[in-house]
Design a protein around this motif. Structure first.
Motif, PDB file in Angstrom:
ATOM      1  N   ILE A 254      22.947 -11.158 -17.339  1.00 22.15           N
ATOM      2  CA  ILE A 254      21.372 -12.176 -17.647  1.00 22.15           C
ATOM      3  C   ILE A 254      20.721  -9.633 -18.427  1.00 22.15           C
ATOM      4  CG2 ILE A 254      19.164 -12.056 -16.299  1.00 22.15           C
ATOM      5  CD1 ILE A 254      20.788 -14.537 -15.183  1.00 22.15           C
TER       6      ILE A 254
ATOM      7  N   PRO B 215      25.239 -11.817 -13.281  1.00 25.17           N
ATOM      8  CA  PRO B 215      23.963 -10.734 -13.282  1.00 25.17           C
ATOM      9  C   PRO B 215      24.239 -10.453 -13.780  1.00 25.17           C
ATOM     10  CG  PRO B 215      24.932 -12.038 -10.722  1.00 25.17           C
ATOM     11  CD  PRO B 215      25.676 -11.941 -11.431  1.00 25.17           C
TER      12      PRO B 215
ATOM     13  N   GLY C 289      23.213 -14.169  -6.594  1.00 28.57           N
ATOM     14  CA  GLY C 289      22.468 -14.537  -8.694  1.00 28.57           C
ATOM     15  C   GLY C 289      21.413 -15.833  -8.103  1.00 28.57           C
TER      16      GLY C 289
ATOM     17  N   TYR D 297      22.469 -20.787  -9.856  1.00 27.32           N
ATOM     18  CA  TYR D 297      22.406 -19.726  -9.932  1.00 27.32           C
ATOM     19  C   TYR D 297      23.064 -19.445 -11.223  1.00 27.32           C
ATOM     20  CZ  TYR D 297      27.137 -22.293  -9.883  1.00 27.32           C
ATOM     21  OH  TYR D 297      28.109 -22.850  -9.607  1.00 27.32           O
ATOM     22  N   THR D 298      23.358 -18.099 -11.408  1.00 29.15           N
ATOM     23  CA  THR D 298      23.821 -17.799 -12.208  1.00 29.15           C
ATOM     24  C   THR D 298      25.100 -17.115 -12.174  1.00 29.15           C
ATOM     25  OG1 THR D 298      23.476 -15.617 -14.043  1.00 29.15           O
ATOM     26  CG2 THR D 298      23.641 -15.229 -12.131  1.00 29.15           C
TER      27      THR D 298
ATOM     28  N   TRP E 274      13.360 -18.915 -17.957  1.00 25.66           N
ATOM     29  CA  TRP E 274      14.356 -18.072 -19.057  1.00 25.66           C
ATOM     30  C   TRP E 274      15.347 -18.472 -19.992  1.00 25.66           C
ATOM     31  CZ3 TRP E 274      15.717 -13.173 -16.965  1.00 25.66           C
ATOM     32  CH2 TRP E 274      15.982 -13.061 -15.762  1.00 25.66           C
TER      33      TRP E 274
ATOM     34  N   ASN F 206      25.731 -19.579 -18.874  1.00 29.15           N
ATOM     35  CA  ASN F 206      25.977 -18.109 -18.240  1.00 29.15           C
ATOM     36  C   ASN F 206      25.114 -19.036 -16.462  1.00 29.15           C
ATOM     37  OD1 ASN F 206      26.948 -15.879 -19.165  1.00 29.15           O
ATOM     38  ND2 ASN F 206      25.613 -16.391 -20.449  1.00 29.15           N
ATOM     39  N   MET F 207      24.790 -20.184 -16.635  1.00 24.89           N
ATOM     40  CA  MET F 207      24.116 -20.697 -15.451  1.00 24.89           C
ATOM     41  C   MET F 207      24.396 -22.141 -15.092  1.00 24.89           C
ATOM     42  SD  MET F 207      19.676 -19.244 -16.185  1.00 24.89           S
ATOM     43  CE  MET F 207      19.769 -17.519 -16.748  1.00 24.89           C
TER      44      MET F 207
ATOM     45  N   VAL G 210      21.339 -19.918 -21.373  1.00 22.24           N
ATOM     46  CA  VAL G 210      20.952 -20.331 -20.342  1.00 22.24           C
ATOM     47  C   VAL G 210      21.891 -21.447 -20.308  1.00 22.24           C
ATOM     48  CG1 VAL G 210      19.896 -21.702 -18.531  1.00 22.24           C
ATOM     49  CG2 VAL G 210      18.395 -19.630 -20.191  1.00 22.24           C
TER      50      VAL G 210
END
Length: 413
Positions: free
Chosen positions: A204, A201, A48, A197-198, A122, A134-135, A131
């Protein structure tokens, strides 16, 4: 047979779907072919890591001295099965040569070009709200139990300075502040600014699919067995069902890309590098950063499903069953690094990374006419490299040729 006007993307992993969304966003008709649902395999099971500061290849100064020790332990960071060793040896020699300082500097230039705008790329594909949700970009940690390799450290510092990447050396109280639950045996570290990082994954990939369908794209569960170029601008894809004729195709099929391109006379040193992960649900480790534990060759990332411990490298071919003892060993590594860790039953996984010896993907035309384009071989860096790869492929297909594209050409081999 009717010639389709769509651009066909072979491969529905995170790289293929990022390309498909980018092209669809630009007004291109796109159809994606893959025998499995999108976002599986390495696109699901990775560590990730998403970082614009990713500039260092897997190989580097001092790696030659480490390889024999790694290979002597079947459950260590690197394992090559005896049966597969003759085939893997040329790849391993290329990998070692890629660690020479001059070569590392060249690889770093390409990685910087591909990754430097990965957050913005992204956001272009997924939207800034997704984003933000989730990141996480608090910086990426690298930890060592000892002083590490001085030559590799100096080269890394030189390259980070060249590209304006900020980093903070860690030890003592500062290290414990960032990683309070880590073992006292961990003595030194580095906080690389901009790393991240996410949290998931798979989410996404799911969002890419949703956006692609909203843009009018089509995903067809179909296995492409062979690519036949009948004439410039006329490509025939032999599939497990009916053949498909199209004007151009993007090959983003991960480790299976090499087999598809071989009939066109293209030979690329693509290896199936098997990796493993163990996700530890309901853990009690206090951690806000992704961590690379350099001594043991694996990463730890706090994700929604749990603490993901991912890594190890195994070369045993595509047809050898996984050795899940290697995933179990990652659970033990987590316990050694976080002595007070508690968690529920680990979720174990194994899959293949499509790896090239210099850690760079192949991105670019496979033919003079540009009707077959390649985009694969992202090794350990797919989540950072996918959106930049989509940007490069979009440039290539729309005639925006840039000097930097040559760094990813298959002709480098």
């Amino acid at each position: 047979m009717q010639l389709r006007d769509e651009t066909v993307v072979v491969g529905a992993g995170v790289v293929g779907m990022a390309i498909a969304v980018r092209l669809a966003r630009a007004g291109t008709q796109v159809v994606v072919l893959d025998p499995l649902p999108p976002g599986g395999r390495a696109s699901f099971g990775n560590a990730g890591i998403i970082s614009p500061a990713t500039v260092m290849p897997m190989s580097g100064p001092g790696v030659l001295r480490k390889v024999p020790g790694w290979m002597s332990d079947p459950l260590g960071p690197l394992f090559v099965s005896p049966r597969h060793f003759p085939r893997a040896l040329p790849w391993l020699l290329r990998y070692i040569m890629a660690g020479r300082p001059a070569r590392v500097r060249g690889i770093a230039a390409a990685m910087h070009y591909l990754h430097r705008d990965c957050v913005a790329d992204w956001e272009h594909l997924l939207g800034s709200e997704f984003v933000a949700r989730n990141m996480r970009f608090h910086g990426g940690l690298q930890l060592w139990s000892g002083p590490g390799n001085a030559k590799a450290a100096a080269l890394g510092a030189e390259i980070r300075k060249r590209y304006g990447i900020e980093a903070e050396a860690l030890s003592g109280d500062r290290l414990r502040e960032l990683v309070p639950d880590v073992t006292p045996a961990m003595k030194t570290g580095l906080l690389v600014r901009g790393g991240g990082y996410t949290l998931d994954p798979a989410e996404i990939s799911a969002h890419l699919v949703e956006e692609f369908m909203r843009l009018g794209g089509r995903i067809v569960q179909r296995s492409v067995e062979r690519i036949h170029r009948e004439a410039p601008g006329r490509i025939l894809l032999a599939t497990n069902l009916h053949p498909i004729a199209c004007r151009r195709v993007v090959v983003a099929a991960g480790i299976w890309s090499g087999r598809l391109l071989a009939p066109l006379g293209i030979r690329i040193p693509l290896e199936a590098e098997r990796g493993y992960h163990a996700t530890l649900p309901n853990h009690n480790v206090r951690l806000e950063h992704s961590i690379g534990f350099k001594d043991r060759g694996f990463s730890v990332t706090p994700m929604r499903q749990g603490l993901r411990v991912a890594g190890t490298v195994e070369f045993s071919g595509l047809d050898t069953p996984p050795d899940m003892r290697r995933a179990q060993k990652l659970v033990k590594h987590a316990a050694e690094l976080f002595p007070g860790i508690k968690h529920d039953e680990p979720l174990l996984w194994s899959g293949f990374r499509p790896s090239l010896p210099d850690s760079l993907p192949v991105i670019g035309p496979a033919t003079v006419d540009g009707d077959v384009v390649m985009a694969f071989g992202h090794s350990h860096y797919g989540m950072s490299g996918a959106p930049g790869t989509a940007r490069v492929v979009d440039d290539i297909l729309h005639g925006r040729h840039r000097e930097e594209h040559a760094m990813f050409s298959h002709h480098r081999f």
